[in-house]
Write an enzyme that holds these catalytic residues in place. Structure first.
Site, mmCIF file in Angstrom:
data_model
loop_
_atom_site.group_PDB
_atom_site.id
_atom_site.type_symbol
_atom_site.label_atom_id
_atom_site.label_comp_id
_atom_site.label_asym_id
_atom_site.label_seq_id
_atom_site.Cartn_x
_atom_site.Cartn_y
_atom_site.Cartn_z
ATOM 1 N N SER A 193 0.804 -1.230 0.000
ATOM 2 C CA SER A 193 0.000 0.000 0.000
ATOM 3 C C SER A 193 0.839 1.285 0.000
ATOM 4 O O SER A 193 0.433 2.266 -0.631
ATOM 5 C CB SER A 193 -0.994 -0.002 1.168
ATOM 6 O OG SER A 193 -0.332 -0.086 2.407
ATOM 7 N N HIS A 231 -6.835 -1.920 -16.825
ATOM 8 C CA HIS A 231 -6.073 -1.638 -15.608
ATOM 9 C C HIS A 231 -6.683 -0.366 -15.014
ATOM 10 O O HIS A 231 -6.297 0.755 -15.342
ATOM 11 C CB HIS A 231 -4.584 -1.486 -15.947
ATOM 12 C CG HIS A 231 -4.004 -2.763 -16.469
ATOM 13 N ND1 HIS A 231 -3.473 -3.731 -15.641
ATOM 14 C CD2 HIS A 231 -3.919 -3.254 -17.731
ATOM 15 C CE1 HIS A 231 -3.067 -4.763 -16.381
ATOM 16 N NE2 HIS A 231 -3.333 -4.502 -17.640
ATOM 17 N N ARG A 251 -16.566 7.977 -37.671
ATOM 18 C CA ARG A 251 -15.466 7.246 -37.028
ATOM 19 C C ARG A 251 -15.769 5.765 -36.813
ATOM 20 O O ARG A 251 -14.866 4.958 -36.604
ATOM 21 C CB ARG A 251 -15.126 7.885 -35.679
ATOM 22 C CG ARG A 251 -16.256 7.784 -34.676
ATOM 23 C CD ARG A 251 -15.908 8.396 -33.336
ATOM 24 N NE ARG A 251 -17.074 8.465 -32.469
ATOM 25 C CZ ARG A 251 -17.041 8.394 -31.152
ATOM 26 N NH1 ARG A 251 -15.890 8.245 -30.528
ATOM 27 N NH2 ARG A 251 -18.147 8.485 -30.444
ATOM 28 N N ARG A 261 1.323 -8.025 -18.115
ATOM 29 C CA ARG A 261 1.555 -7.634 -19.503
ATOM 30 C C ARG A 261 2.973 -7.864 -20.014
ATOM 31 O O ARG A 261 3.222 -7.741 -21.214
ATOM 32 C CB ARG A 261 1.170 -6.159 -19.681
ATOM 33 C CG ARG A 261 -0.269 -5.842 -19.316
ATOM 34 C CD ARG A 261 -1.271 -6.663 -20.111
ATOM 35 N NE ARG A 261 -2.652 -6.280 -19.805
ATOM 36 C CZ ARG A 261 -3.726 -6.733 -20.425
ATOM 37 N NH1 ARG A 261 -3.589 -7.626 -21.395
ATOM 38 N NH2 ARG A 261 -4.940 -6.332 -20.085
#
Length: 262
Positions: free
Chosen positions: A58, A83, A168, A195
């Site tokens: 933490s 994330h 778009r 990742r």
């Protein structure tokens, strides 16, 4: 065709000292300023080692890192925003008219001449379709706004925004985008764990490794063991493992060694 570019735009100054002092405060009767003043670099390194060893993470949330990321696809950013303990600012396709959009080509496509030709053709067709859809929508929307009594210049601006917003939808996941992303150190450790893994999608893995290199240069103690789960322990993927744990460990060991040695 764009290539990945990552820059560390900003980070918490004296970050490792701040993490160590915040953690020490939990167990010390001393004031914050006194703790900061008295701790040596060795104290900082030892305390961070203890925090990471115990999993007391933490205090790592007190410091953050901001990255400028360019040359990535919308496919990557769909993964990146998963994330959630982070802040993101992304170039908008709703407000920015893409006269000629850049795109990201997967390495497997680039090395296959037939696939590459088809891919480029698809990108060119997407741009052509975008332009044609925009023009069709713009003409109709501007006419309707003028007929409703809106000033011509204002009608042009409003019609352009509305037309960009809807045209778009024809763009592919390969469309290049730019992002400013901020994560605290604890979130980054989690990001790297998932990742930097061989099972991560190739593009976000490349991004994660470049980000890891950048933070190692400014916070070497916090991130010295960062990387995929198997870099410092058993593979967390179980039956889905890539089976290359030795190669992965060697790669990250060498990567960090190169950074330490300049």
């Amino acid at each position: 065709m764009k290539k990945l570019k990552v820059e560390l735009l900003s980070y918490t100054p004296r970050g490792e000292e701040l993490v160590a002092s915040a953690a020490k405060l939990c167990y010390s009767p001393s004031g914050i300023a006194d703790i900061l003043e008295k701790q040596s670099r060795g104290d900082v390194e030892n305390f961070i080692d203890k925090l990471l060893e115990l999993g007391h993470e933490s205090p790592l949330e007190h410091i953050s890192y901001t990255f400028g990321i360019e040359g990535v696809s919308r496919s990557l950013t769909h993964q990146l925003v998963r994330h959630r303990i982070a802040s993101y600012s992304q170039q908008s396709q709703r407000y920015v008219k893409l006269e000629q959009f850049e795109y990201i080509m997967p390495p497997s496509v680039e090395k296959n001449q037939e696939a590459k030709a088809k891919f480029i053709e698809a990108m060119e067709m997407s741009q052509k379709s975008y332009d044609e859809i925009f023009e069709a929508l713009y003409s109709e929307s501007r006419r309707e706004l003028v007929e409703s009594g809106m000033d011509e210049a204002e009608a042009g601006r409003a019609a352009e925004k509305k037309s960009i917003e809807d045209a778009r939808y024809v763009f592919p996941n390969a469309c290049e985008t730019k992002v400013v992303a901020t994560m605290n150190a604890r979130s980054l450790l989690n990001f790297f764990k998932h990742r930097c893994c061989n099972r991560a999608q190739w593009e976000i893995k490349e991004l994660a490794i470049q980000m890891l290199v950048l933070v190692l240069e400014v916070s070497p103690e916090i991130f010295k063991n960062a990387g995929p789960g198997c870099a410092n322990g058993p593979c967390p993927e179980g039956r889905m493992t890539c089976g290359k744990i030795s190669e992965v460990r060697e790669y990250f060991k060498n990567l960090k060694g190169e950074i330490r040695n300049g």
